[in-house]
Motif scaffolding. Sequence first.
Motif, PDB file in Angstrom:
ATOM      1  N   ASN A   1       0.769  -9.777  -0.161  1.00 58.91           N
ATOM      2  CA  ASN A   1       2.063 -10.058  -0.758  1.00 58.91           C
ATOM      3  C   ASN A   1       2.714  -8.701  -1.020  1.00 58.91           C
ATOM      4  N   ILE A   2       3.814  -8.391  -0.317  1.00 62.41           N
ATOM      5  CA  ILE A   2       4.449  -7.079  -0.425  1.00 62.41           C
ATOM      6  C   ILE A   2       5.896  -7.240  -0.870  1.00 62.41           C
ATOM      7  N   LEU A   3       6.261  -6.474  -1.898  1.00 64.78           N
ATOM      8  CA  LEU A   3       7.639  -6.402  -2.361  1.00 64.78           C
ATOM      9  C   LEU A   3       8.131  -4.993  -2.054  1.00 64.78           C
ATOM     10  N   ASP A   4       8.996  -4.873  -1.044  1.00 66.28           N
ATOM     11  CA  ASP A   4       9.485  -3.561  -0.603  1.00 66.28           C
ATOM     12  C   ASP A   4      10.808  -3.253  -1.303  1.00 66.28           C
ATOM     13  N   LEU A   5      10.743  -2.342  -2.277  1.00 65.82           N
ATOM     14  CA  LEU A   5      11.923  -1.944  -3.035  1.00 65.82           C
ATOM     15  C   LEU A   5      12.348  -0.508  -2.700  1.00 65.82           C
ATOM     16  N   ARG A   6      11.941  -0.012  -1.550  1.00 61.91           N
ATOM     17  CA  ARG A   6      12.230   1.378  -1.198  1.00 61.91           C
ATOM     18  C   ARG A   6      13.728   1.647  -1.023  1.00 61.91           C
ATOM     19  N   GLN A   7      14.521   0.623  -0.769  1.00 61.58           N
ATOM     20  CA  GLN A   7      15.966   0.805  -0.616  1.00 61.58           C
ATOM     21  C   GLN A   7      16.727   0.505  -1.903  1.00 61.58           C
TER      22      GLN A   7
ATOM     23  N   VAL B   1      -1.697  -7.318 -16.455  1.00 64.00           N
ATOM     24  CA  VAL B   1      -1.985  -7.059 -15.049  1.00 64.00           C
ATOM     25  C   VAL B   1      -2.869  -5.827 -14.926  1.00 64.00           C
ATOM     26  N   LYS B   2      -3.580  -5.766 -13.817  1.00 63.34           N
ATOM     27  CA  LYS B   2      -4.307  -4.559 -13.450  1.00 63.34           C
ATOM     28  C   LYS B   2      -3.385  -3.797 -12.508  1.00 63.34           C
ATOM     29  N   LEU B   3      -3.182  -2.516 -12.775  1.00 60.71           N
ATOM     30  CA  LEU B   3      -2.230  -1.723 -12.009  1.00 60.71           C
ATOM     31  C   LEU B   3      -2.886  -0.461 -11.489  1.00 60.71           C
ATOM     32  N   THR B   4      -2.756  -0.227 -10.187  1.00 60.87           N
ATOM     33  CA  THR B   4      -3.147   1.052  -9.595  1.00 60.87           C
ATOM     34  C   THR B   4      -1.957   1.550  -8.782  1.00 60.87           C
ATOM     35  N   CYS B   5      -1.749   2.856  -8.807  1.00 58.28           N
ATOM     36  CA  CYS B   5      -0.592   3.447  -8.139  1.00 58.28           C
ATOM     37  C   CYS B   5      -1.042   4.546  -7.188  1.00 58.28           C
ATOM     38  N   GLU B   6      -0.334   4.646  -6.073  1.00 60.04           N
ATOM     39  CA  GLU B   6      -0.593   5.695  -5.095  1.00 60.04           C
ATOM     40  C   GLU B   6       0.720   6.396  -4.768  1.00 60.04           C
ATOM     41  N   ASP B   7       0.671   7.710  -4.674  1.00 57.95           N
ATOM     42  CA  ASP B   7       1.812   8.507  -4.245  1.00 57.95           C
ATOM     43  C   ASP B   7       1.604   8.776  -2.756  1.00 57.95           C
ATOM     44  N   LEU B   8       2.357   8.081  -1.926  1.00 58.17           N
ATOM     45  CA  LEU B   8       2.213   8.217  -0.477  1.00 58.17           C
ATOM     46  C   LEU B   8       3.309   9.125   0.064  1.00 58.17           C
ATOM     47  N   ASP B   9       3.423   9.207   1.363  1.00 56.88           N
ATOM     48  CA  ASP B   9       4.385  10.098   2.008  1.00 56.88           C
ATOM     49  C   ASP B   9       5.813   9.574   1.837  1.00 56.88           C
ATOM     50  N   GLY B  10       6.481  10.007   0.761  1.00 59.64           N
ATOM     51  CA  GLY B  10       7.867   9.637   0.548  1.00 59.64           C
ATOM     52  C   GLY B  10       8.104   8.396  -0.298  1.00 59.64           C
ATOM     53  N   TYR B  11       7.051   7.745  -0.741  1.00 59.50           N
ATOM     54  CA  TYR B  11       7.213   6.568  -1.597  1.00 59.50           C
ATOM     55  C   TYR B  11       5.935   6.325  -2.401  1.00 59.50           C
ATOM     56  N   PHE B  12       6.046   5.407  -3.342  1.00 61.10           N
ATOM     57  CA  PHE B  12       4.912   5.019  -4.185  1.00 61.10           C
ATOM     58  C   PHE B  12       4.498   3.595  -3.842  1.00 61.10           C
ATOM     59  N   ARG B  13       3.193   3.324  -3.897  1.00 59.47           N
ATOM     60  CA  ARG B  13       2.684   1.961  -3.727  1.00 59.47           C
ATOM     61  C   ARG B  13       1.957   1.572  -5.006  1.00 59.47           C
ATOM     62  N   MET B  14       2.373   0.443  -5.556  1.00 63.76           N
ATOM     63  CA  MET B  14       1.765  -0.080  -6.772  1.00 63.76           C
ATOM     64  C   MET B  14       1.021  -1.356  -6.397  1.00 63.76           C
ATOM     65  N   HIS B  15      -0.259  -1.399  -6.735  1.00 63.53           N
ATOM     66  CA  HIS B  15      -1.078  -2.580  -6.480  1.00 63.53           C
ATOM     67  C   HIS B  15      -1.245  -3.293  -7.817  1.00 63.53           C
ATOM     68  N   VAL B  16      -0.706  -4.497  -7.887  1.00 63.74           N
ATOM     69  CA  VAL B  16      -0.684  -5.266  -9.138  1.00 63.74           C
ATOM     70  C   VAL B  16      -1.521  -6.528  -8.965  1.00 63.74           C
ATOM     71  N   THR B  17      -2.435  -6.772  -9.903  1.00 62.03           N
ATOM     72  CA  THR B  17      -3.240  -7.992  -9.913  1.00 62.03           C
ATOM     73  C   THR B  17      -3.074  -8.664 -11.269  1.00 62.03           C
ATOM     74  N   LYS B  18      -2.669  -9.935 -11.238  1.00 65.64           N
ATOM     75  CA  LYS B  18      -2.493 -10.694 -12.499  1.00 65.64           C
ATOM     76  C   LYS B  18      -3.864 -10.970 -13.101  1.00 65.64           C
ATOM     77  N   GLU B  19      -4.012 -10.641 -14.383  1.00 66.63           N
ATOM     78  CA  GLU B  19      -5.283 -10.869 -15.083  1.00 66.63           C
ATOM     79  C   GLU B  19      -5.191 -12.093 -15.994  1.00 66.63           C
ATOM     80  N   ILE B  20      -6.331 -12.504 -16.513  1.00 66.35           N
ATOM     81  CA  ILE B  20      -6.396 -13.638 -17.429  1.00 66.35           C
ATOM     82  C   ILE B  20      -5.673 -13.278 -18.715  1.00 66.35           C
ATOM     83  N   CYS B  21      -4.845 -14.172 -19.179  1.00 65.90           N
ATOM     84  CA  CYS B  21      -4.048 -13.941 -20.403  1.00 65.90           C
ATOM     85  C   CYS B  21      -4.907 -13.933 -21.634  1.00 65.90           C
TER      86      CYS B  21
END
Length: 75
Positions: A4-10, A55-75
């Motif tokens: 599931n990808i949400l591309d907000l680079r623009q 949520v569980k959040l991990t972030c990566e600084d890639l070539d020219g953009y950031f990628r955030m990996h989000v996983t919904k956790e138990i409330c």
Amino acid sequence: MEPNILDLRQERCPLALLLAKRHTNGLEIGEEIHILVSDPSSFSDIKKYLQKQMVKLTCEDLDGYFRMHVTKEIC
């Protein structure tokens, strides 16, 4: 299963933050999404918002953009 990808680079804030909120609020427990952002301000705002959510959040600084990996956790 395809990622599931949400591309907000623009997009810039506040629209990028609003779209990220809309998509992450609809996640089911255990569901994952990758959010792609190129604007540093948008990345910072989205990251701050997600760190306050269940949520569980991990972030990566890639070539020219950031990628955030989000996983919904138990409330």
